[in-house]
Scaffold this motif. Structure first.
Motif, PDB file in Angstrom:
ATOM      1  N   VAL A  80       0.835  -1.203   0.000  1.00 29.87           N
ATOM      2  CA  VAL A  80       0.000   0.000   0.000  1.00 29.87           C
ATOM      3  C   VAL A  80       0.872   1.256   0.000  1.00 29.87           C
ATOM      4  N   GLN A  81       1.936   1.233   0.784  1.00 27.58           N
ATOM      5  CA  GLN A  81       2.818   2.399   0.822  1.00 27.58           C
ATOM      6  C   GLN A  81       3.527   2.611  -0.520  1.00 27.58           C
ATOM      7  N   GLU A  82       3.949   1.519  -1.153  1.00 28.44           N
ATOM      8  CA  GLU A  82       4.596   1.649  -2.457  1.00 28.44           C
ATOM      9  C   GLU A  82       3.617   2.186  -3.498  1.00 28.44           C
ATOM     10  N   LEU A  83       2.375   1.658  -3.453  1.00 24.87           N
ATOM     11  CA  LEU A  83       1.351   2.165  -4.369  1.00 24.87           C
ATOM     12  C   LEU A  83       1.057   3.636  -4.087  1.00 24.87           C
ATOM     13  N   GLY A  84       1.033   4.003  -2.804  1.00 24.23           N
ATOM     14  CA  GLY A  84       0.786   5.403  -2.450  1.00 24.23           C
ATOM     15  C   GLY A  84       1.874   6.326  -2.983  1.00 24.23           C
ATOM     16  N   GLU A  85       3.123   5.888  -2.911  1.00 26.79           N
ATOM     17  CA  GLU A  85       4.212   6.713  -3.444  1.00 26.79           C
ATOM     18  C   GLU A  85       4.035   6.932  -4.942  1.00 26.79           C
ATOM     19  N   SER A  86       3.657   5.904  -5.673  1.00 29.57           N
ATOM     20  CA  SER A  86       3.444   6.043  -7.113  1.00 29.57           C
ATOM     21  C   SER A  86       2.282   6.992  -7.415  1.00 29.57           C
ATOM     22  N   LEU A  87       1.194   6.839  -6.630  1.00 31.90           N
ATOM     23  CA  LEU A  87       0.046   7.710  -6.842  1.00 31.90           C
ATOM     24  C   LEU A  87       0.374   9.163  -6.516  1.00 31.90           C
ATOM     25  N   LEU A  88       1.167   9.382  -5.485  1.00 28.97           N
ATOM     26  CA  LEU A  88       1.555  10.747  -5.142  1.00 28.97           C
ATOM     27  C   LEU A  88       2.433  11.361  -6.237  1.00 28.97           C
ATOM     28  N   ALA A  89       3.319  10.546  -6.832  1.00 27.97           N
ATOM     29  CA  ALA A  89       4.163  11.062  -7.908  1.00 27.97           C
ATOM     30  C   ALA A  89       3.317  11.450  -9.119  1.00 27.97           C
ATOM     31  N   ILE A  90       2.325  10.604  -9.458  1.00 20.62           N
ATOM     32  CA  ILE A  90       1.445  10.924 -10.582  1.00 20.62           C
ATOM     33  C   ILE A  90       0.609  12.164 -10.265  1.00 20.62           C
ATOM     34  N   ASN A  91       0.122  12.250  -9.027  1.00 24.76           N
ATOM     35  CA  ASN A  91      -0.680  13.400  -8.613  1.00 24.76           C
ATOM     36  C   ASN A  91       0.137  14.699  -8.670  1.00 24.76           C
ATOM     37  N   ALA A  92       1.401  14.605  -8.212  1.00 23.14           N
ATOM     38  CA  ALA A  92       2.259  15.794  -8.253  1.00 23.14           C
ATOM     39  C   ALA A  92       2.497  16.247  -9.681  1.00 23.14           C
ATOM     40  N   ARG A  93       2.636  15.272 -10.577  1.00 21.71           N
ATOM     41  CA  ARG A  93       2.840  15.628 -11.979  1.00 21.71           C
ATOM     42  C   ARG A  93       1.608  16.321 -12.550  1.00 21.71           C
ATOM     43  N   HIS A  94       0.428  15.841 -12.204  1.00 16.58           N
ATOM     44  CA  HIS A  94      -0.802  16.479 -12.670  1.00 16.58           C
ATOM     45  C   HIS A  94      -0.944  17.875 -12.085  1.00 16.58           C
ATOM     46  N   GLU A  95      -0.598  18.039 -10.832  1.00 18.87           N
ATOM     47  CA  GLU A  95      -0.663  19.372 -10.225  1.00 18.87           C
ATOM     48  C   GLU A  95       0.305  20.330 -10.912  1.00 18.87           C
ATOM     49  N   GLN A  96       1.476  19.814 -11.250  1.00 17.75           N
ATOM     50  CA  GLN A  96       2.447  20.639 -11.966  1.00 17.75           C
ATOM     51  C   GLN A  96       1.902  21.058 -13.331  1.00 17.75           C
ATOM     52  N   LEU A  97       1.236  20.154 -14.024  1.00 14.33           N
ATOM     53  CA  LEU A  97       0.655  20.467 -15.317  1.00 14.33           C
ATOM     54  C   LEU A  97      -0.425  21.535 -15.190  1.00 14.33           C
ATOM     55  N   ILE A  98      -1.274  21.393 -14.184  1.00 16.21           N
ATOM     56  CA  ILE A  98      -2.359  22.363 -13.991  1.00 16.21           C
ATOM     57  C   ILE A  98      -1.800  23.729 -13.631  1.00 16.21           C
ATOM     58  N   ASP A  99      -0.790  23.759 -12.759  1.00 13.82           N
ATOM     59  CA  ASP A  99      -0.168  25.039 -12.422  1.00 13.82           C
ATOM     60  C   ASP A  99       0.427  25.695 -13.666  1.00 13.82           C
ATOM     61  N   GLY A 100       1.048  24.880 -14.517  1.00 13.74           N
ATOM     62  CA  GLY A 100       1.602  25.427 -15.747  1.00 13.74           C
ATOM     63  C   GLY A 100       0.535  25.999 -16.660  1.00 13.74           C
ATOM     64  N   LEU A 101      -0.591  25.315 -16.776  1.00 14.36           N
ATOM     65  CA  LEU A 101      -1.685  25.822 -17.606  1.00 14.36           C
ATOM     66  C   LEU A 101      -2.241  27.131 -17.056  1.00 14.36           C
ATOM     67  N   LEU A 102      -2.355  27.228 -15.730  1.00 13.20           N
ATOM     68  CA  LEU A 102      -2.844  28.466 -15.121  1.00 13.20           C
ATOM     69  C   LEU A 102      -1.884  29.624 -15.387  1.00 13.20           C
ATOM     70  N   ILE A 103      -0.601  29.353 -15.227  1.00  4.97           N
ATOM     71  CA  ILE A 103       0.378  30.414 -15.479  1.00  4.97           C
ATOM     72  C   ILE A 103       0.375  30.809 -16.947  1.00  4.97           C
ATOM     73  N   LEU A 104       0.255  29.816 -17.837  1.00  9.79           N
ATOM     74  CA  LEU A 104       0.220  30.109 -19.271  1.00  9.79           C
ATOM     75  C   LEU A 104      -0.995  30.961 -19.616  1.00  9.79           C
ATOM     76  N   ALA A 105      -2.145  30.649 -19.028  1.00  5.79           N
ATOM     77  CA  ALA A 105      -3.345  31.449 -19.277  1.00  5.79           C
ATOM     78  C   ALA A 105      -3.188  32.863 -18.733  1.00  5.79           C
ATOM     79  N   ASP A 106      -2.574  32.999 -17.551  1.00  6.80           N
ATOM     80  CA  ASP A 106      -2.376  34.333 -16.974  1.00  6.80           C
ATOM     81  C   ASP A 106      -1.372  35.157 -17.779  1.00  6.80           C
ATOM     82  N   SER A 107      -0.338  34.498 -18.288  1.00  5.77           N
ATOM     83  CA  SER A 107       0.704  35.229 -19.006  1.00  5.77           C
ATOM     84  C   SER A 107       0.223  35.738 -20.355  1.00  5.77           C
ATOM     85  N   GLU A 108      -0.835  35.158 -20.912  1.00  6.02           N
ATOM     86  CA  GLU A 108      -1.340  35.599 -22.210  1.00  6.02           C
ATOM     87  C   GLU A 108      -2.339  36.745 -22.076  1.00  6.02           C
ATOM     88  N   LYS A 109      -2.632  37.150 -20.851  1.00  4.01           N
ATOM     89  CA  LYS A 109      -3.527  38.279 -20.656  1.00  4.01           C
ATOM     90  C   LYS A 109      -2.744  39.586 -20.791  1.00  4.01           C
TER      91      LYS A 109
END
Length: 374
Positions: A187-216
């Motif tokens: 369970v802990q190993e699976l949790g580490e993998s899920l957290l890594a995937i989640n962090a990557r998705h959060e990074q992608l979303i933050d990038g999209l938000l910054i990209l949208a803000d920078s084009e204003k």
């Protein structure tokens, strides 16, 4: 007959042997002389024969030269005056006709240079002619494009905000499950993998938000010295660089500009982070960050060691979600938005970005921004 000229002489001319002056009263008329030309000068000297003809020829030549000189002088003055009037009138007419076209061209260039300038309109006033119809059609096209881009930015921003909540909730649930005392190693190993995937998705979303803000469009700008931004970002990424075995070489110089400090910090952060992450696996590994003033611009230059990059691939690096080689996989180091955000932020500040492959591998990226006029 007295013949006077402008040259201070008078001539009494007798032609064909006949006196042209009438005889005095009571005088006896003289008989006609043989066919000869007689001239009398102002002082009373009588010239006959070749001398008289030469004197008259000289007078005709003087009259011709005076007429020629007068014609050339007055004609030249008239020609210059008419040419000046024609040039001035043509300049005024051309200026009035071409001024609206210059206005259309300048607006089109500003919009092409920066997407943030889509809010501009020509708004040409004047008679309803072909030029005004062209300007109105251009304004209509730009207005539709502006609405389209604005809707796209709103959609990206709203979708990113909506996705942040479930990602945050999912991360919290995974962390709770991992830290339970009854959690097994699987369970802990699976949790580490899920957290890594989640962090990557959060990074992608933050990038999209910054990209949208920078084009204003930037509504509020403040003085920012890029040398301070370089120092701050180098301190932030020092730990990541040390863990990766990459040396950060700083060369901050005064580079005053105006803009959004947070967006400019993100610009430098993305450049330095890319230089750290996309470096050589071993050997000489470094990232050099320089800020400097160059004429009417300030520049940020970030250079790193790394794999060789084909020149034809450089421009594609600035496209969203583009990655080189094996980094196209999901397990890549980033979301593929780093350089896209850099270009978008630079254009929002009226700047440009250029990249050049280094001989032997690596990349040099130079961001140029307008210098602070104050």
């Amino acid at each position: 007959m007295l013949f006077s000229s402008n040259f201070g002489q008078q001539y009494r001319v007798i032609v064909q042997g006949t006196y042209l002056d009438p005889p005095a009263a009571g005088a006896t008329a003289k008989p006609p002389l043989p066919n000869q030309v007689f001239t009398t000068t102002k002082d009373g000297t009588v010239l006959t024969g070749p001398a008289a003809e030469q004197a008259m020829q000289q007078q005709r030549e003087q009259v011709r030269q005076a007429a020629t000189k007068s014609l050339l002088t007055q004609g030249g003055i008239a020609l210059v005056a008419v040419g000046a009037l024609a040039a001035g009138f043509g300049w005024l007419v051309a200026g009035r006709v071409l001024a609206p076209l210059h206005r259309v061209t300048d607006t089109a260039r500003r919009i092409a240079a920066s997407p943030a300038a889509l809010h501009e309109r020509i708004a040409l006033r004047g008679p309803d002619d072909e030029v005004k119809n062209l300007a109105d059609a251009f304004d209509t096209m730009v207005e539709r494009l502006d609405h389209s881009f604005d809707g796209q930015r709103r959609f990206v921003a709203n979708a990113s905000h909506e996705l942040r909540t479930p990602l945050t909730l999912g991360r919290a649930l995974v962390e709770v499950a991992m830290h339970r005392r009854t959690a097994s190693a699987d369970v802990q190993e699976l949790g580490e993998s899920l957290l890594a995937i989640n962090a990557r998705h959060e990074q992608l979303i933050d990038g999209l938000l910054i990209l949208a803000d920078s084009e204003k469009q930037l509504t509020t700008v403040y003085p920012v010295n890029l040398a301070d931004v370089v120092d701050h970002v180098a301190g932030q990424l020092g730990g990541e660089a040390a863990a990766a075995g990459v040396e950060i070489i700083r060369g901050p110089g005064d580079a005053p500009t105006q803009g959004d400090a947070l967006l400019l910090e993100r610009l430098v952060h993305n450049l330095v982070q890319n230089g750290i992450r996309h470096n050589l696996p071993d050997g000489e590994r470094w990232v050099r960050v320089l800020s400097r003033a160059a004429g009417q611009q300030v520049q940020i230059a970030v250079t790193n060691t790394g794999p060789e990059i084909p020149p034809y691939e450089v421009e594609a690096l600035f496209k969203p979600f583009y990655r080189l080689g094996a980094e196209r996989l999901v397990t890549g180091k980033g979301a593929g938005l780093g350089l896209s955000i850099v270009r978008s932020v630079a254009e929002a500040h009226g700047g440009t970005v250029s990249a050049t492959p280094r001989p032997g591998g690596g990349l040099e990226v130079v961001v140029s921004l307008p210098i602070d006029p104050s």
